[in-house]
Scaffold this active site. Structure first.
Site, short mmCIF file in Angstrom:
data_model
loop_
_atom_site.label_atom_id
_atom_site.label_comp_id
_atom_site.label_asym_id
_atom_site.label_seq_id
_atom_site.Cartn_x
_atom_site.Cartn_y
_atom_site.Cartn_z
N HIS A 269 41.78 38.13 29.60
CA HIS A 269 43.14 37.62 29.28
C HIS A 269 42.85 37.67 27.30
O HIS A 269 43.35 38.86 27.06
CB HIS A 269 43.10 35.90 29.48
N HIS A 308 48.59 46.70 32.86
CA HIS A 308 49.22 45.18 32.63
C HIS A 308 49.61 44.62 33.99
O HIS A 308 50.31 45.46 34.83
CB HIS A 308 50.21 45.00 31.79
N ASP A 364 46.82 44.40 23.56
CA ASP A 364 45.57 44.57 23.09
C ASP A 364 44.99 45.91 22.57
O ASP A 364 44.01 46.03 21.83
CB ASP A 364 44.68 43.93 24.19
N1 ACO Z 1 41.93 51.84 33.08
C1 ACO Z 1 41.64 52.64 34.39
N2 ACO Z 1 42.29 52.48 35.61
C2 ACO Z 1 42.90 51.10 35.59
C3 ACO Z 1 43.06 50.43 34.41
C4 ACO Z 1 42.40 50.60 33.38
N3 ACO Z 1 42.64 49.87 32.21
N4 ACO Z 1 43.96 49.24 34.98
C5 ACO Z 1 44.16 49.42 36.03
N5 ACO Z 1 43.64 50.78 36.55
C6 ACO Z 1 43.72 50.98 37.93
C7 ACO Z 1 42.80 50.35 38.96
O1 ACO Z 1 41.73 50.80 39.10
C8 ACO Z 1 43.63 50.36 40.15
O2 ACO Z 1 43.49 51.94 40.81
P1 ACO Z 1 43.32 52.11 42.10
O3 ACO Z 1 44.85 51.57 42.73
O4 ACO Z 1 43.13 53.35 42.36
O5 ACO Z 1 42.18 51.14 42.66
C9 ACO Z 1 45.21 50.47 39.94
O6 ACO Z 1 44.97 50.93 38.48
C10 ACO Z 1 45.85 48.99 39.81
O7 ACO Z 1 44.99 47.94 39.00
P2 ACO Z 1 44.69 46.48 39.15
O8 ACO Z 1 43.42 46.12 38.56
O9 ACO Z 1 45.06 46.33 40.50
O10 ACO Z 1 45.97 45.91 38.49
P3 ACO Z 1 46.17 44.41 38.01
O11 ACO Z 1 47.56 44.22 37.71
O12 ACO Z 1 45.42 43.53 38.98
O13 ACO Z 1 45.37 44.56 36.59
C11 ACO Z 1 44.76 44.47 34.33
C12 ACO Z 1 45.88 44.35 35.35
C13 ACO Z 1 43.71 43.34 34.67
C14 ACO Z 1 45.31 43.94 33.00
C15 ACO Z 1 43.97 45.71 34.41
O14 ACO Z 1 45.03 46.73 34.23
C16 ACO Z 1 42.77 45.74 33.52
O15 ACO Z 1 41.73 45.61 33.96
N6 ACO Z 1 43.24 46.48 32.22
C17 ACO Z 1 42.05 46.45 31.17
C18 ACO Z 1 41.78 45.31 30.71
C19 ACO Z 1 43.01 44.75 29.60
O16 ACO Z 1 43.50 45.62 28.81
N7 ACO Z 1 43.22 43.74 29.78
C20 ACO Z 1 44.34 43.05 28.81
C21 ACO Z 1 45.82 42.69 29.59
S1 ACO Z 1 46.96 42.18 28.51
C22 ACO Z 1 46.75 40.53 28.15
O17 ACO Z 1 46.05 39.79 28.99
C23 ACO Z 1 47.17 40.13 26.92
#
Ligand code: ACO
Length: 443
Positions: A269, A308, A364
């Site tokens: 987060h 996101h 971020d």
């Molecule tokens: N890099 C590479 N692949 C990614 C990324 C990423 N940053 N984010 C998602 N994916 C991929 C996942 O591996 C998944 O792939 P698959 O379907 O082939 O298995 C797909 O995209 C869907 O991802 P989920 O994790 O299911 O998406 P979710 O909505 O649950 O997660 C999250 C969102 C947690 C923000 C995720 O994108 C992530 O971990 N990002 C990196 C961390 C980050 O930047 N967090 C800040 C969020 S903004 C905030 O809170 C203020």
């Protein structure tokens, strides 16, 4: 014309049910309870871990369209607020629902600033933390401690009390945050200077040394103010949900806000921008970007600051932050990590993996680069998120308290454990055979 309802046939019984559709796409989960196989049946319920498709409240504060990359507070586009408003004006808007006129703004600013001091005992309380205590840990503890200083905050149904605690929290957050920072540096605490703006005073409490009057750099002061506007609210995210959930037990708003800050502390987060800095530092040079992208595409790495839960297009806040970065560098000098970030973004946005997964920069991706250029240590990054989000938390909390449909937050569960068993004396128990999902395996 199509009827605003959903017809469900329960194939177990052949019975048909009609469930009204409200607000265009909402059904009440509790209506599923009518769907039963017999009078002793509990009825259906929905299973939605992590609330992926469950609305927990009706709200009038923040609107997001994740597909179109739209963010609005009380109907006002984030881009307009970032360009023309100030954080305190935006906080007023988020909390009260309207932009203030000049007289109301003056009164609001005065009321918030009046509360920038903290009780001397809070200062002593902070002294008790170890020299290397994480400032978010200090913030969680001191905000919860405020509850003991203002017991009248427990009158949550009292409008005047809610207003007072809101002004107090928004007024005191920068002071607590700055004291936490100075504590970690072994520096004396700097008391608030109410002649400065909200963000100017915060910079003074952080960075003032021996000068008699701290003069914040106007570009950095404005940049921080814009970042505060961008972080004021973001509807039902993890920390806001914590604020509402704890507040729903009628705990006072200090205890609820401490829970919200604790939720924000997590790396998924409020801690993601720190991970972005670590990632960019590890990549080290624009030359290494293609290799890094290869690892992400192979599923070996996450690209921090990308993706996101709600935005499936460019996070509108990230666009503003990226522009802001260059204005900040005019004052601080260029943070070389920006070149790596820009190259990463450029390549990623052309790659199939990112296009097909709908992964774009989130807020971020660029904020950490600005904070670092301004001289903040990474441990302060989530604190810089918590200060402005306090207005959103208080607005959401007040909305929850006043909502006649809200009750104590209490989700249901799908029970998968043992059925009835009877206690036996310790020396009569058989050798335990641990199941794969037994508690002892996960704790
Ligand atoms: N890099 C590479 N692949 C990614 C990324 C990423 N940053 N984010 C998602 N994916 C991929 C996942 O591996 C998944 O792939 P698959 O379907 O082939 O298995 C797909 O995209 C869907 O991802 P989920 O994790 O299911 O998406 P979710 O909505 O649950 O997660 C999250 C969102 C947690 C923000 C995720 O994108 C992530 O971990 N990002 C990196 C961390 C980050 O930047 N967090 C800040 C969020 S903004 C905030 O809170 C203020």
């Amino acid at each position: 014309m199509a009827k605003n309802s959903l017809t469900i046939i329960d194939n177990r019984t052949g019975k048909e049910y009609e469930i009204p559709i409200e607000e265009g796409n909402v059904i009440r989960a509790v209506k599923l309870r009518d769907i039963k196989t017999g009078p002793d049946d509990f009825g259906l319920m929905s299973y939605d871990p992590a609330f992926a498709n469950t609305a927990s409240c009706r709200s009038r504060i923040t609107y997001i369209d994740g597909d179109k990359g739209i963010l609005r507070y009380r109907g006002y586009p984030i881009e307009e607020l970032a360009e023309h408003s100030s954080y305190l004006e935006t906080a007023y808007l988020v909390i009260k629902g309207e932009l203030p006129d000049a007289a109301h703004y003056r009164a609001w600013e005065q009321n918030v600033k009046t509360h920038s001091m903290v009780h001397e005992n809070i200062k002593n309380f902070m002294q008790g933390f170890r020299y290397d205590a994480h400032p978010m840990g200090i913030l969680v503890g001191t905000i919860a401690a405020l509850s003991t200083f203002y017991p009248e905050a427990s009158k949550i149904q009292d409008l005047e009390s809610r207003r007072l605690q809101t002004r107090r929290l928004i007024g005191k957050l920068p002071t607590l945050a700055a004291f936490a920072y100075r504590h970690s540096r072994g520096l004396p605490y700097v008391y608030p200077d109410n002649e400065l703006s909200y963000t100017g005073n915060f910079l003074a409490m952080l960075f003032k040394m021996t000068e008699l009057k701290y003069k914040p750099n106007p570009i950095l002061e404005r940049a921080l103010d814009v970042l505060f506007i961008l972080h004021a609210d973001h509807e039902q995210n993890c920390s806001t949900n914590a604020m509402r959930s704890v507040g729903s037990s009628h705990a006072d708003p200090y205890c609820a806000a401490a829970a919200a800050v604790a939720a924000l502390y997590g790396p998924l987060h409020g801690g993601a921008n720190e991970q972005v800095i670590r990632m960019l530092t590890e990549i080290g040079s624009v030359r290494n970007v293609p290799q890094f992208i290869k690892q992400v595409k192979a599923g070996e790495r996450l690209m921090m600051g990308f993706g996101h839960r709600i935005y499936k297009s460019y996070d509108p806040r990230a666009k503003i932050v990226k522009q802001l970065a260059y204005a900040v560098f005019e004052v601080t000098g260029r943070n070389p990590l920006i070149d790596i970030a820009v190259e990463l973004e450029k390549i990623a946005l052309e790659e199939d993996y990112f296009i097909s997964h709908r992964l774009y920069p989130n807020v971020d991706f660029y904020t950490g680069i600005i904070y670092q250029a301004m001289g903040f240590p990474v441990t302060m990054f989530p604190v810089l998120f918590a200060i402005p989000r306090t207005s959103g938390w208080m607005a959401q909390w007040a909305e929850m308290v006043r909502d006649p449909e809200q009750k104590i937050a209490r989700p249901r569960q799908v029970y998968l454990g043992e059925t009835l068993r009877h206690w036996t004396p310790i020396d009569h128990r058989p050798e335990p055979t641990m199941r794969e999902d037994a508690v002892s395996d996960v704790l």
